[in-house]
Design a protein around this motif. Structure first.
Motif, PDB file in Angstrom:
ATOM      1  N   PHE A  59       0.678  -1.315  -0.013  1.00  0.00           N
ATOM      2  CA  PHE A  59      -0.276   0.050  -0.020  1.00  0.00           C
ATOM      3  C   PHE A  59       0.821   1.317  -0.011  1.00  0.00           C
ATOM      4  N   VAL A  60       0.592   2.090  -0.693  1.00  0.00           N
ATOM      5  CA  VAL A  60       0.987   3.750  -0.664  1.00  0.00           C
ATOM      6  C   VAL A  60      -0.098   4.700  -0.380  1.00  0.00           C
ATOM      7  N   VAL A  61       0.029   5.342   0.883  1.00  0.00           N
ATOM      8  CA  VAL A  61      -0.930   6.278   1.176  1.00  0.00           C
ATOM      9  C   VAL A  61      -0.230   7.729   0.610  1.00  0.00           C
ATOM     10  N   ASP A  62      -0.841   8.318  -0.382  1.00  0.00           N
ATOM     11  CA  ASP A  62      -0.571   9.643  -0.783  1.00  0.00           C
ATOM     12  C   ASP A  62      -1.360  10.772  -0.130  1.00  0.00           C
ATOM     13  N   LEU A  93       4.252   5.966   2.784  1.00  0.00           N
ATOM     14  CA  LEU A  93       3.491   7.347   2.854  1.00  0.00           C
ATOM     15  C   LEU A  93       4.321   8.168   1.682  1.00  0.00           C
ATOM     16  N   ALA A  94       3.366   8.884   1.012  1.00  0.00           N
ATOM     17  CA  ALA A  94       3.900   9.647  -0.054  1.00  0.00           C
ATOM     18  C   ALA A  94       3.366  11.121  -0.125  1.00  0.00           C
ATOM     19  N   ALA A  95       4.365  11.993  -0.383  1.00  0.00           N
ATOM     20  CA  ALA A  95       3.937  13.555  -0.549  1.00  0.00           C
ATOM     21  C   ALA A  95       3.137  14.019   0.532  1.00  0.00           C
ATOM     22  N   PRO A  96       3.622  13.868   1.711  1.00  0.00           N
ATOM     23  CA  PRO A  96       2.943  14.329   2.766  1.00  0.00           C
ATOM     24  C   PRO A  96       2.858  16.114   2.811  1.00  0.00           C
ATOM     25  N   THR A  97       1.842  16.791   3.196  1.00  0.00           N
ATOM     26  CA  THR A  97       2.017  18.347   3.097  1.00  0.00           C
ATOM     27  C   THR A  97       3.069  18.500   4.366  1.00  0.00           C
ATOM     28  N   GLU A  98       3.401  19.699   4.455  1.00  0.00           N
ATOM     29  CA  GLU A  98       4.427  20.471   5.261  1.00  0.00           C
ATOM     30  C   GLU A  98       3.797  20.047   6.793  1.00  0.00           C
ATOM     31  N   ALA A  99       2.281  20.479   7.011  1.00  0.00           N
ATOM     32  CA  ALA A  99       1.963  20.393   8.264  1.00  0.00           C
ATOM     33  C   ALA A  99       1.956  18.859   8.588  1.00  0.00           C
TER      34      ALA A  99
END
Length: 125
Positions: A59-62, A93-99
């Motif tokens: 799984f990838v969670v974008d 995990l992919a591309a989390p926002t800064e926060a």
């Protein structure tokens, strides 16, 4: 992603809710949550991360559309990571926002679950 799905994701984000779009690419299930992940919405992500009865589930969670995540979201991700690892698979995990990335770093999730800057990196073997 269909136009209606995009509209539903935007509406969910604006209302502080959570929607999760699911796709698959190269045998990897990609989940794209949109909105806030907290104690009110965490079950939506938890259900999407249910471990399938297939060998070596991946799984990838974008996270690029997640505007907020509290400890409930962290708990969902850690539980999914452990379940997928036990099943011989993995979670990235992919591309989390800064926060969101800041939250992941503060609690040390980025040291336990692979966090990638982009979806492409997360999908790379």
């Amino acid at each position: 992603m269909a136009e209606g799905e995009v509209a539903n994701n935007r509406q969910a984000e604006e209302q502080g809710q959570l929607s999760v779009a699911a796709t698959a690419t190269g045998g990897v299930r990609v989940l794209t949550p949109a909105g806030e992940i907290d104690h009110h919405t965490g079950d939506t992500l938890r259900r999407a991360l249910d471990v399938p009865r297939t060998p070596h589930p991946r799984f990838v969670v974008d996270l690029h559309r997640v505007t907020f995540m509290d400890s409930s979201g962290i708990n969902v991700l850690i539980a999914a990571h452990h379940a997928l690892t036990r099943a011989g698979g993995w979670l990235r995990l992919a591309a989390p926002t800064e926060a969101v990335m800041r939250t992941l770093q503060i609690v040390g999730v980025d040291a336990v679950i692979d966090c990638c800057a982009t979806l492409r990196q997360a999908l790379a073997d």
